[in-house]
Motif scaffolding. Structure first.
Motif, PDB file in Angstrom:
ATOM      1  N   LEU A  21       0.806  -1.219   0.000  1.00  0.00           N
ATOM      2  CA  LEU A  21       0.000   0.000   0.000  1.00  0.00           C
ATOM      3  C   LEU A  21       0.841   1.271   0.000  1.00  0.00           C
ATOM      4  O   LEU A  21       0.321   2.352  -0.259  1.00  0.00           O
ATOM      5  CB  LEU A  21      -0.949  -0.003   1.202  1.00  0.00           C
ATOM      6  N   SER A  22       2.132   1.159   0.291  1.00  0.00           N
ATOM      7  CA  SER A  22       2.978   2.357   0.295  1.00  0.00           C
ATOM      8  C   SER A  22       3.447   2.727  -1.106  1.00  0.00           C
ATOM      9  O   SER A  22       3.985   3.809  -1.313  1.00  0.00           O
ATOM     10  CB  SER A  22       4.180   2.165   1.216  1.00  0.00           C
ATOM     11  N   ARG A 113     -14.532   9.911 -13.476  1.00  0.00           N
ATOM     12  CA  ARG A 113     -14.307   8.459 -13.565  1.00  0.00           C
ATOM     13  C   ARG A 113     -14.344   7.785 -12.199  1.00  0.00           C
ATOM     14  O   ARG A 113     -14.477   6.569 -12.113  1.00  0.00           O
ATOM     15  CB  ARG A 113     -12.965   8.176 -14.227  1.00  0.00           C
ATOM     16  N   LEU A 114     -14.142   8.554 -11.115  1.00  0.00           N
ATOM     17  CA  LEU A 114     -14.126   8.056  -9.731  1.00  0.00           C
ATOM     18  C   LEU A 114     -12.991   7.055  -9.486  1.00  0.00           C
ATOM     19  O   LEU A 114     -13.119   6.123  -8.697  1.00  0.00           O
ATOM     20  CB  LEU A 114     -15.471   7.440  -9.343  1.00  0.00           C
ATOM     21  N   ASP A 115     -11.888   7.265 -10.195  1.00  0.00           N
ATOM     22  CA  ASP A 115     -10.691   6.485  -9.932  1.00  0.00           C
ATOM     23  C   ASP A 115      -9.502   7.424  -9.915  1.00  0.00           C
ATOM     24  O   ASP A 115      -9.612   8.595 -10.254  1.00  0.00           O
ATOM     25  CB  ASP A 115     -10.510   5.359 -10.952  1.00  0.00           C
ATOM     26  N   GLY A 116      -8.374   6.919  -9.497  1.00  0.00           N
ATOM     27  CA  GLY A 116      -7.196   7.768  -9.413  1.00  0.00           C
ATOM     28  C   GLY A 116      -6.005   6.985  -8.908  1.00  0.00           C
ATOM     29  O   GLY A 116      -5.870   5.788  -9.178  1.00  0.00           O
ATOM     30  N   SER A 117      -5.184   7.666  -8.126  1.00  0.00           N
ATOM     31  CA  SER A 117      -3.956   7.072  -7.649  1.00  0.00           C
ATOM     32  C   SER A 117      -3.728   7.495  -6.198  1.00  0.00           C
ATOM     33  O   SER A 117      -4.047   8.623  -5.814  1.00  0.00           O
ATOM     34  CB  SER A 117      -2.802   7.551  -8.528  1.00  0.00           C
ATOM     35  N   GLY A 118      -3.160   6.578  -5.406  1.00  0.00           N
ATOM     36  CA  GLY A 118      -2.899   6.914  -4.011  1.00  0.00           C
ATOM     37  C   GLY A 118      -1.967   5.923  -3.352  1.00  0.00           C
ATOM     38  O   GLY A 118      -1.616   4.886  -3.934  1.00  0.00           O
ATOM     39  N   CYS A 119      -1.565   6.244  -2.131  1.00  0.00           N
ATOM     40  CA  CYS A 119      -0.675   5.368  -1.369  1.00  0.00           C
ATOM     41  C   CYS A 119      -0.791   5.696   0.117  1.00  0.00           C
ATOM     42  O   CYS A 119      -1.369   6.718   0.502  1.00  0.00           O
ATOM     43  CB  CYS A 119       0.771   5.525  -1.828  1.00  0.00           C
ATOM     44  N   LEU A 120      -0.231   4.816   0.931  1.00  0.00           N
ATOM     45  CA  LEU A 120      -0.116   5.065   2.365  1.00  0.00           C
ATOM     46  C   LEU A 120       1.317   5.459   2.665  1.00  0.00           C
ATOM     47  O   LEU A 120       2.257   4.934   2.057  1.00  0.00           O
ATOM     48  CB  LEU A 120      -0.460   3.814   3.172  1.00  0.00           C
ATOM     49  N   GLU A 121       1.485   6.372   3.607  1.00  0.00           N
ATOM     50  CA  GLU A 121       2.806   6.803   4.061  1.00  0.00           C
ATOM     51  C   GLU A 121       2.848   6.685   5.572  1.00  0.00           C
ATOM     52  O   GLU A 121       1.823   6.852   6.239  1.00  0.00           O
ATOM     53  CB  GLU A 121       3.052   8.263   3.668  1.00  0.00           C
ATOM     54  N   PHE A 122       4.037   6.403   6.109  1.00  0.00           N
ATOM     55  CA  PHE A 122       4.210   6.370   7.553  1.00  0.00           C
ATOM     56  C   PHE A 122       4.117   7.800   8.062  1.00  0.00           C
ATOM     57  O   PHE A 122       4.733   8.708   7.515  1.00  0.00           O
ATOM     58  CB  PHE A 122       5.562   5.761   7.907  1.00  0.00           C
ATOM     59  N   ASP A 123       3.337   8.021   9.116  1.00  0.00           N
ATOM     60  CA  ASP A 123       3.141   9.358   9.678  1.00  0.00           C
ATOM     61  C   ASP A 123       4.009   9.504  10.929  1.00  0.00           C
ATOM     62  O   ASP A 123       3.605   9.155  12.031  1.00  0.00           O
ATOM     63  CB  ASP A 123       1.662   9.572  10.007  1.00  0.00           C
TER      64      ASP A 123
END
Length: 185
Positions: A21-22, A113-123
C-alpha cells in the motif's frame, strides 16, 4: 488496550500489506456501487465536501473508509481535501491508525471516472505522539501493578503466622475456634 504497536516504523517497513500500500497504485471510489454513475459522482463529491469517502486499492482489494478535514479554510497551507489543485480532480489526505501503525493516505481521484492514484505513508509526527501515549499507558499500568503487589505484600505481612499444627487439625489460625470453646466450659 494500546492503539499502536511499540515499533511502528519497523512494522510499517517490514509488513507486506504496508509495503504494497505504500507504493503509488490505482484506487477507486467504492461507495454506492449499485447506483448510476451520475448519482455516484454526486455522492462522492458531497461526501468529500462533508469530510469522508470510501476507496479501494485495486491491486490488493484493500478497502478504506477515509475521514478528513473538509473545511475550505484559505489559511490552511496543507489541505486534506483539495478541489482547487487540479481541475476535475480532488486531492485527499487522511490520517489514521491501521494495524497499530500511524499512517497517512495521500492520493487523488478523478471526479468523473471516480478512480485515481494513491498510497499510504508512515506518519512520523503522529507516531511519536501515539508512542508517548503508549509509554504513559504502560507506566500507569506498571504503577498500578506495583501498588497492587505492595498492598498484597502489606496484607500478607500484617497477618499473624499461621499455626501449621492448627491448620492440620482443622482449627482456624489464631487459637481455638468458637465451637471448640463451647466444649471446654
Amino acid at each position: 488496550m494500546p492503539r499502536v504497536v511499540p515499533d511502528q516504523k519497523a512494522k510499517f517497513e517490514s509488513d507486506e500489506l504496508f509495503r504494497r500500500l505504500s507504493r503509488e497504485s490505482e484506487i477507486r471510489y467504492t461507495g454506492y456501487r449499485e447506483r448510476a454513475l451520475e448519482e455516484r459522482q454526486m455522492r462522492f463529491h458531497n461526501g468529500c465536501r462533508e469530510g469522508h469517502t470510501e476507496i479501494s486499492f485495486v491491486a490488493s482489494g484493500t478497502n478504506l473508509q477515509l475521514v478528513f478535514n473538509a473545511t475550505q479554510n484559505p489559511y490552511l497551507h496543507d489541505k486534506e481535501c483539495d478541489f482547487d489543485k487540479e481541475h476535475g480532480k480532488v486531492y485527499i489526505k487522511s490520517y489514521f491508525i491501521m494495524n497499530g501503525v500511524c499512517v497517512r493516505f495521500r492520493g487523488w481521484l478523478d471526479l468523473e471516472r471516480l478512480d485515481g492514484s494513491g498510497c499510504l505513508e508512515f506518519d512520523e509526527r503522529r507516531a511519536m505522539h501515539e508512542d508517548q501515549i503508549l509509554r504513559e499507558q504502560i507506566e500507569r499500568y506498571n504503577l498500578r501493578l506495583r501498588e497492587f503487589e505492595d498492598s498484597k505484600r502489606a496484607y500478607r505481612d500484617s497477618r499473624p503466622e499461621v499455626d501449621m499444627e492448627a491448620v492440620r487439625r482443622g482449627v482456624p489460625s489464631g487459637g481455638i475456634g468458637v465451637g471448640a470453646s463451647m466444649w471446654r466450659r
